[in-house]
Design an enzyme around this catalytic site. Structure first.
Site, PDB file in Angstrom:
ATOM      1  N   ASP A  25       7.370  10.534   3.947  1.00 52.92           N
ATOM      2  CA  ASP A  25       8.329  10.130   4.989  1.00 52.92           C
ATOM      3  C   ASP A  25       7.605   9.660   6.246  1.00 52.92           C
ATOM      4  OD1 ASP A  25      10.799   9.708   6.111  1.00 52.92           O
ATOM      5  OD2 ASP A  25      11.151  11.800   6.623  1.00 52.92           O
ATOM      6  N   GLY A  26       8.244   8.748   6.967  1.00 51.45           N
ATOM      7  CA  GLY A  26       7.716   8.335   8.267  1.00 51.45           C
ATOM      8  C   GLY A  26       7.249   6.888   8.348  1.00 51.45           C
ATOM      9  N   ARG A  33       5.735  17.424   2.613  1.00 49.43           N
ATOM     10  CA  ARG A  33       6.577  16.406   3.230  1.00 49.43           C
ATOM     11  C   ARG A  33       5.921  15.989   4.536  1.00 49.43           C
ATOM     12  NH1 ARG A  33      12.886  15.504   3.638  1.00 49.43           N
ATOM     13  NH2 ARG A  33      12.831  13.671   4.985  1.00 49.43           N
ATOM     14  N   LEU A  72      -4.944  11.995 -14.327  1.00 52.56           N
ATOM     15  CA  LEU A  72      -3.809  12.380 -13.478  1.00 52.56           C
ATOM     16  C   LEU A  72      -2.467  11.902 -14.047  1.00 52.56           C
ATOM     17  CD1 LEU A  72      -2.931  13.448 -10.590  1.00 52.56           C
ATOM     18  CD2 LEU A  72      -3.047  11.063  -9.863  1.00 52.56           C
ATOM     19  N   HIS A  75       6.388   0.319   5.296  1.00 51.36           N
ATOM     20  CA  HIS A  75       6.348   0.588   3.854  1.00 51.36           C
ATOM     21  C   HIS A  75       5.074   0.015   3.235  1.00 51.36           C
ATOM     22  CE1 HIS A  75      10.217   2.338   4.095  1.00 51.36           C
ATOM     23  NE2 HIS A  75      10.888   1.219   4.264  1.00 51.36           N
TER      24      HIS A  75
HETATM   25  C1  FPP Z   1      10.320   6.974   3.728  1.00 48.80           C
HETATM   26  O1  FPP Z   1      10.009   6.539   5.035  1.00 48.80           O
HETATM   27  C2  FPP Z   1       9.743   6.078   2.732  1.00 48.80           C
HETATM   28  C3  FPP Z   1      10.436   5.372   1.786  1.00 48.80           C
HETATM   29  C4  FPP Z   1      11.882   5.440   1.604  1.00 48.80           C
HETATM   30  C5  FPP Z   1       9.735   4.446   0.873  1.00 48.80           C
HETATM   31  C6  FPP Z   1       8.477   4.970   0.273  1.00 48.80           C
HETATM   32  C7  FPP Z   1       7.689   3.855  -0.264  1.00 48.80           C
HETATM   33  C8  FPP Z   1       6.355   3.745  -0.140  1.00 48.80           C
HETATM   34  C9  FPP Z   1       5.491   4.783   0.459  1.00 48.80           C
HETATM   35  C10 FPP Z   1       5.711   2.501  -0.615  1.00 48.80           C
HETATM   36  C11 FPP Z   1       5.248   2.365  -1.991  1.00 48.80           C
HETATM   37  C12 FPP Z   1       5.251   3.475  -2.931  1.00 48.80           C
HETATM   38  C13 FPP Z   1       5.096   3.289  -4.297  1.00 48.80           C
HETATM   39  C14 FPP Z   1       5.040   4.484  -5.169  1.00 48.80           C
HETATM   40  C15 FPP Z   1       4.967   1.954  -4.944  1.00 48.80           C
HETATM   41  P1  FPP Z   1      11.200   6.139   5.994  1.00 48.80           P
HETATM   42  O2  FPP Z   1      11.470   4.698   5.830  1.00 48.80           O
HETATM   43  O3  FPP Z   1      12.364   7.057   5.735  1.00 48.80           O
HETATM   44  O4  FPP Z   1      10.573   6.441   7.406  1.00 48.80           O
HETATM   45  P2  FPP Z   1      11.352   6.903   8.725  1.00 48.80           P
HETATM   46  O5  FPP Z   1      11.906   8.275   8.437  1.00 48.80           O
HETATM   47  O6  FPP Z   1      10.274   6.928   9.745  1.00 48.80           O
HETATM   48  O7  FPP Z   1      12.397   5.864   8.995  1.00 48.80           O
END
Ligand code: FPP
Length: 241
Positions: A10-11, A178, A121, A27
């Protein structure tokens, strides 16, 4: 050392906002962190890593963000596959994959096929996944098995339910991480996290690196896992056990 680590990454959005960048840039940067953490876990000899990449609730995000995330999943799968394969990583996806485009579903199936024989893994990526969905899915399958007589009501116990859940062939996660400062499970692996040690980091996912992972592992190594027993019992302190 944990055998199985589960991570809510997250983040990304906040990381981008702090830099006056669009959320998608967060992302993309998050993907770099993901690559490094997969590599680190592989190098450390961790058996299984499960990542929450897209929850069933994430469809509610702005359409553009969802579309760009799907594109990122597809392009990263194409780009990263050969390296993951070379590293002996076995990849699988959990969640309701039927909601994704045919192309993405095909890429997912291909990556699973290509790495199925790998022995390093076990990398599981949760997409359109929800812990409640997982439980409902298990209940539906168990109901069908009851109706067609494959199992009887008396056979339903925790082991049987576990066997119908996602990741049933892996040990349950020992460590849940997390990032991003929130202290929630957010409908991740509800059943599988029953005895998991929870670790929360304020670091935003794109900044989560190997050193941060080491900190989480160190915190984990100091926890005493009791599974309902007393500390003395766990320590084998016979007099008080
Ligand atoms: C949460 O951060 C993250 C996501 C919903 C997307 C996670 C995706 C990746 C880390 C990229 C690629 C991963 C793979 C496995 C291909 P958020 O958008 O909720 O952040 P915020 O809480 O700061 O808004």
């Amino acid at each position: 050392m944990p055998r199985h680590i589960a991570i809510v990454m997250d983040g990304n959005g906040r990381w981008a906002r702090k830099r006056f960048l669009p959320r998608f840039a967060g992302h993309k940067s998050g993907l770099n962190a993901t690559r490094d953490i997969v590599q680190a876990c592989s190098d450390l000899g961790i058996e299984a890593l499960t990542l929450f990449a897209f929850s069933s609730e994430n469809w509610k995000r702005p359409k553009l963000e969802v579309r760009l995330l799907m594109d990122l999943f597809a392009s990263s799968l194409q780009k990263e596959m050969s390296r993951l394969h070379e590293n002996n990583v076995r990849i699988r996806f959990i969640g309701d994959l039927s909601a994704f485009s045919g192309k993405l579903q095909e890429l997912i199936a291909e990556s699973e096929r290509q790495t199925a024989g790998n022995t390093g893994l076990e990398l599981s990526i949760a997409v359109n996944y929800g812990g409640r969905w997982d439980i409902v899915n298990a209940v539906q399958q168990i109901s069908s098995a009851l109706v067609d007589g494959t199992i009887s009501k008396e056979q339903i116990d925790t082991d049987l339910v576990s066997s119908y859940m996602s990741l049933s062939d892996l040990p349950d996660p020992d460590l849940f991480i997390r990032t991003g400062g929130e202290q929630r499970i957010s409908n991740f692996l509800l059943w599988q996290l029953a005895y998991t040690e929870l670790y929360f980091s304020d670091t935003l996912w794109p900044d989560f690196d190997k050193a941060e992972l080491q900190q989480a592992l160190e915190a984990f190594s100091k926890r005493q896992r009791r599974y309902g027993k007393t500390g003395d019992q766990v320590e084998g302190n016979e007099l008080n056990a």
